[in-house]
Scaffold this motif. Sequence first.
Motif, PDB file in Angstrom:
ATOM      1  N   ALA A   1      -6.048  -3.638  -1.259  1.00 17.02           N
ATOM      2  CA  ALA A   1      -5.605  -3.214  -2.589  1.00 17.02           C
ATOM      3  C   ALA A   1      -4.206  -2.598  -2.544  1.00 17.02           C
ATOM      4  CB  ALA A   1      -6.594  -2.192  -3.162  1.00 17.02           C
ATOM      5  N   LYS A   2      -3.456  -2.771  -3.644  1.00 11.48           N
ATOM      6  CA  LYS A   2      -2.156  -2.124  -3.765  1.00 11.48           C
ATOM      7  C   LYS A   2      -2.371  -0.615  -3.822  1.00 11.48           C
ATOM      8  CE  LYS A   2       0.969  -3.699  -6.507  1.00 11.48           C
ATOM      9  NZ  LYS A   2       1.709  -4.191  -7.701  1.00 11.48           N
ATOM     10  N   ILE A   3      -1.529   0.132  -3.091  1.00 12.13           N
ATOM     11  CA  ILE A   3      -1.716   1.583  -3.020  1.00 12.13           C
ATOM     12  C   ILE A   3      -0.556   2.358  -3.648  1.00 12.13           C
ATOM     13  CG2 ILE A   3      -3.232   1.450  -1.017  1.00 12.13           C
ATOM     14  CD1 ILE A   3      -0.848   2.259   0.736  1.00 12.13           C
ATOM     15  N   GLY A   4       0.462   1.654  -4.187  1.00 11.07           N
ATOM     16  CA  GLY A   4       1.566   2.332  -4.855  1.00 11.07           C
ATOM     17  C   GLY A   4       2.470   3.076  -3.882  1.00 11.07           C
ATOM     18  N   ASN A   5       3.599   3.604  -4.379  1.00 15.74           N
ATOM     19  CA  ASN A   5       4.517   4.295  -3.469  1.00 15.74           C
ATOM     20  C   ASN A   5       3.963   5.646  -3.012  1.00 15.74           C
ATOM     21  OD1 ASN A   5       4.959   5.806  -5.802  1.00 15.74           O
ATOM     22  ND2 ASN A   5       6.990   4.935  -6.185  1.00 15.74           N
ATOM     23  N   GLY A   6       3.040   6.218  -3.785  1.00 13.58           N
ATOM     24  CA  GLY A   6       2.376   7.437  -3.329  1.00 13.58           C
ATOM     25  C   GLY A   6       1.463   7.153  -2.150  1.00 13.58           C
TER      26      GLY A   6
ATOM     27  N   HIS B   1      11.378   3.956  -0.067  1.00  8.18           N
ATOM     28  CA  HIS B   1      10.358   3.015  -0.538  1.00  8.18           C
ATOM     29  C   HIS B   1      11.018   1.681  -0.896  1.00  8.18           C
ATOM     30  CE1 HIS B   1       6.862   5.509  -0.404  1.00  8.18           C
ATOM     31  NE2 HIS B   1       7.467   6.481  -1.064  1.00  8.18           N
ATOM     32  N   SER B   2      10.621   0.637  -0.168  1.00  6.39           N
ATOM     33  CA  SER B   2      11.194  -0.690  -0.396  1.00  6.39           C
ATOM     34  C   SER B   2      10.126  -1.764  -0.365  1.00  6.39           C
ATOM     35  CB  SER B   2      12.273  -0.994   0.652  1.00  6.39           C
ATOM     36  OG  SER B   2      13.019  -2.140   0.305  1.00  6.39           O
ATOM     37  N   GLY B   3       8.875  -1.362  -0.632  1.00 10.48           N
ATOM     38  CA  GLY B   3       7.798  -2.345  -0.719  1.00 10.48           C
ATOM     39  C   GLY B   3       7.892  -3.101  -2.029  1.00 10.48           C
ATOM     40  N   GLY B   4       7.113  -4.133  -2.169  1.00  5.65           N
ATOM     41  CA  GLY B   4       7.175  -4.959  -3.378  1.00  5.65           C
ATOM     42  C   GLY B   4       8.126  -6.122  -3.188  1.00  5.65           C
ATOM     43  N   TYR B   5       8.019  -7.099  -4.078  1.00  3.60           N
ATOM     44  CA  TYR B   5       8.787  -8.330  -3.899  1.00  3.60           C
ATOM     45  C   TYR B   5       9.836  -8.570  -4.971  1.00  3.60           C
ATOM     46  CZ  TYR B   5       6.326  -9.735   0.247  1.00  3.60           C
ATOM     47  OH  TYR B   5       5.863  -9.803   1.539  1.00  3.60           O
ATOM     48  N   SER B   6      10.299  -7.488  -5.618  1.00  8.99           N
ATOM     49  CA  SER B   6      11.476  -7.546  -6.474  1.00  8.99           C
ATOM     50  C   SER B   6      11.430  -8.716  -7.462  1.00  8.99           C
ATOM     51  CB  SER B   6      12.737  -7.649  -5.601  1.00  8.99           C
ATOM     52  OG  SER B   6      13.899  -7.450  -6.351  1.00  8.99           O
ATOM     53  N   GLN B   7      10.354  -8.782  -8.235  1.00  9.18           N
ATOM     54  CA  GLN B   7      10.210  -9.888  -9.176  1.00  9.18           C
ATOM     55  C   GLN B   7      11.230  -9.843 -10.311  1.00  9.18           C
ATOM     56  OE1 GLN B   7       5.841  -9.037  -9.495  1.00  9.18           O
ATOM     57  NE2 GLN B   7       5.669 -11.258  -9.552  1.00  9.18           N
ATOM     58  N   ARG B   8      11.824  -8.688 -10.537  1.00 10.81           N
ATOM     59  CA  ARG B   8      12.836  -8.576 -11.592  1.00 10.81           C
ATOM     60  C   ARG B   8      14.248  -8.818 -11.066  1.00 10.81           C
ATOM     61  NH1 ARG B   8      11.973  -3.035 -14.573  1.00 10.81           N
ATOM     62  NH2 ARG B   8      11.887  -2.264 -12.418  1.00 10.81           N
ATOM     63  N   LEU B   9      14.397  -8.926  -9.734  1.00 14.33           N
ATOM     64  CA  LEU B   9      15.684  -9.280  -9.110  1.00 14.33           C
ATOM     65  C   LEU B   9      15.382 -10.160  -7.900  1.00 14.33           C
ATOM     66  CD1 LEU B   9      18.774  -8.807  -9.222  1.00 14.33           C
ATOM     67  CD2 LEU B   9      18.428  -6.910  -7.616  1.00 14.33           C
TER      68      LEU B   9
ATOM     69  N   LEU C   1      15.291  11.382  -6.689  1.00 12.73           N
ATOM     70  CA  LEU C   1      14.632  11.578  -5.402  1.00 12.73           C
ATOM     71  C   LEU C   1      14.004  12.968  -5.330  1.00 12.73           C
ATOM     72  CD1 LEU C   1      16.589  13.640  -3.654  1.00 12.73           C
ATOM     73  CD2 LEU C   1      17.970  11.593  -3.429  1.00 12.73           C
ATOM     74  N   PHE C   2      13.096  13.159  -4.376  1.00 14.15           N
ATOM     75  CA  PHE C   2      12.538  14.494  -4.162  1.00 14.15           C
ATOM     76  C   PHE C   2      12.284  14.745  -2.681  1.00 14.15           C
ATOM     77  CE2 PHE C   2       8.619  11.996  -4.860  1.00 14.15           C
ATOM     78  CZ  PHE C   2       7.832  12.411  -3.797  1.00 14.15           C
TER      79      PHE C   2
ATOM     80  N   ASP D   1       0.951   7.022  -7.481  1.00 11.61           N
ATOM     81  CA  ASP D   1       2.380   7.095  -7.752  1.00 11.61           C
ATOM     82  C   ASP D   1       2.942   8.387  -7.170  1.00 11.61           C
ATOM     83  OD1 ASP D   1       4.912   7.666  -9.132  1.00 11.61           O
ATOM     84  OD2 ASP D   1       4.422   5.924 -10.357  1.00 11.61           O
ATOM     85  N   ALA D   2       3.951   8.270  -6.313  1.00  9.12           N
ATOM     86  CA  ALA D   2       4.527   9.449  -5.678  1.00  9.12           C
ATOM     87  C   ALA D   2       5.139  10.395  -6.703  1.00  9.12           C
ATOM     88  CB  ALA D   2       5.579   9.036  -4.651  1.00  9.12           C
ATOM     89  N   TYR D   3       5.580   9.853  -7.824  1.00  9.63           N
ATOM     90  CA  TYR D   3       6.170  10.685  -8.877  1.00  9.63           C
ATOM     91  C   TYR D   3       5.094  11.107  -9.875  1.00  9.63           C
ATOM     92  CZ  TYR D   3      10.605   9.137  -6.920  1.00  9.63           C
ATOM     93  OH  TYR D   3      11.660   8.903  -6.073  1.00  9.63           O
ATOM     94  N   GLY D   4       4.443  10.146 -10.468  1.00  8.01           N
ATOM     95  CA  GLY D   4       3.464  10.448 -11.502  1.00  8.01           C
ATOM     96  C   GLY D   4       2.281  11.244 -11.015  1.00  8.01           C
TER      97      GLY D   4
END
Length: 587
Positions: free
Chosen positions: A70-75, A102-110, A262-263, A288-291
């Motif tokens: 399962a996807k676990i998000g940046n958190g 954090h550079s996971g994901g496949y950049s579907q918007r770019l 950033l934090f 989510d590391a932020y949310g």
Amino acid sequence: MRCSWAPQSFLAGGGSGQMVKVGEFWDVVVITAADEKQKLAYKQQLSRKLQQKELPLGVQYHVFADPAGAKIGNGGSTLYALQHLEKLYGDRWRCFSILLIHSGGYSQRLPNASALGKIFTALPLGSPIYQMLELKLAMYIDFPSHMSPGILVTCADDIELYSVKETDVLRFDRPGFTALAHPSDLTIGTTHGVFVLDPSGASESGDLEYRTCHRFLHKPSIEEMFQSGAVIRKGTPSPKNLPAGARSTPNSSSDFVYTDSLFYMDSHLAQKLLAFYQQLGTLTCEVDAYGDFLQALGPGANVEYTKNTANVTREESELVEVREKIFHLLRGTPLNIIALNNSKFYHIGTTQEYLYHFASDSTLKSELGLLSKAFSIFSVGSGCFQESPCVIQSIIESRGSVGPGSVVEYSWLGPDVTVGANSIISGCHVVTKVALPPKSFLCALSLKVNDCLMYATIAHGVEDNLKQNVKALADIHSLQFSGLGFLECLNLWGLKTTEGLFSGHKTSLSLWTARIFPMCPSLRDSVMASLSLLGAIKSSSPFCLTNYELLSIEEMLFYKDVEDMMKWREHISQEIHLKGCQADVSE
């Protein structure tokens, strides 16, 4: 503006390829990846950069892939990275200054960043060309020496620039979390994290203020911002904003909020989160590391946010339970704020943002010294360059032209090749006379299929939404490809609407999973075939795809051959040197 000098002075002269002193730079740099295949791609690129002395030496560089499943998000990625650090270093990591990107994901918007990663996105600067990784290291060069042991968490596709007095420094040395805060208009606040600052700490100290946060809001509505007290009203002493251009900078006479970027978290808190993760066992939902981390902080935090799943990609049954556990774990932890009142936050994560900041708007270009032509060659006849496209490590031959607002990277375009305005061309080799329509996206990938080297080229409109998906074949009429209904496109290409048309889950059908891109034995053939399928849409003329073996973007990334794509880039570099062209020549 602080950091504007960084690529020139740090990367070119004082940082890359040199041994750093203990205590003056990061002890460890961690890059997260979505899976093992992406991890391998990142490690290949890191290895080459270190061999060619393009990164500071004496630093431990690691790539950690998210666990399968399962996807676990940046958190979740943050928690998993802590576990990796514990395995590698034992207790020693608790004394380190660590940069976590954090550079996971496949950049579907770019998608031109999909194959090799957002953190390796090329910048129009330097020889060899600088990438986002080098820029991140340069931007944060002052942080480690003013930071207690802990972890700085950032994302691969954003840029934070700020201006403070020469005597001011950004300190990350207080217990708990410390976050940067940027003045932004209220509309920007709806898509970012927003800080509700404690009014008792307000001051008029100028560009930099150390404040405390009463509460953190994640992508709130404008109404919520007002109700929570996050909005700094007109007439209140406002930040010294920079000239217009950054989308996060409010007008000095308007209401504004402070948004996140950033934090930092101290090592004690990182240990606490690691213990929580180890006790939790397998994580099967997106965190989510932020949310999910920051919303638990500050005296005004309440547990209600844990039930809000509006911003979650995929809702899992245990999500609320995990959020509640994180809330109770972090409740009472201070959230310290470094308010940068003269700052800008840039996001380079979509085709529109990429084109805007690299080829259209001059603000970021002037602040970072970005060029219209970076380590590229072209003949005198290419007068198109006066219209400000952006060309990065590419060769444009005689009579070739690139329209205004376009970006060409790692490509070789032959004579009489015309690129329309507001287009993105990446990794392509075109020798035949051809005219690319405006707003075209073209990105060629090397593939290894059954031990054979093959090629396929992603082609679509720059405004297409590759992430939009439908659940059934009967609904694919709602998908749009380069301004035309997808069913009409399939008719022009001679393709039938069957389940075999899509890869992956059959309940999530999208342009990302559509098998419409021809696989060919050569780079040139691949680019021309995809140009033809794109041209068929623009001209409403049939181009039959049934004679090709077709792949989806999803499948292309599975088969990608990173080594061959890097060889192509090196080949372009060698040709530029052979032709005797000066790198980074400005007009």
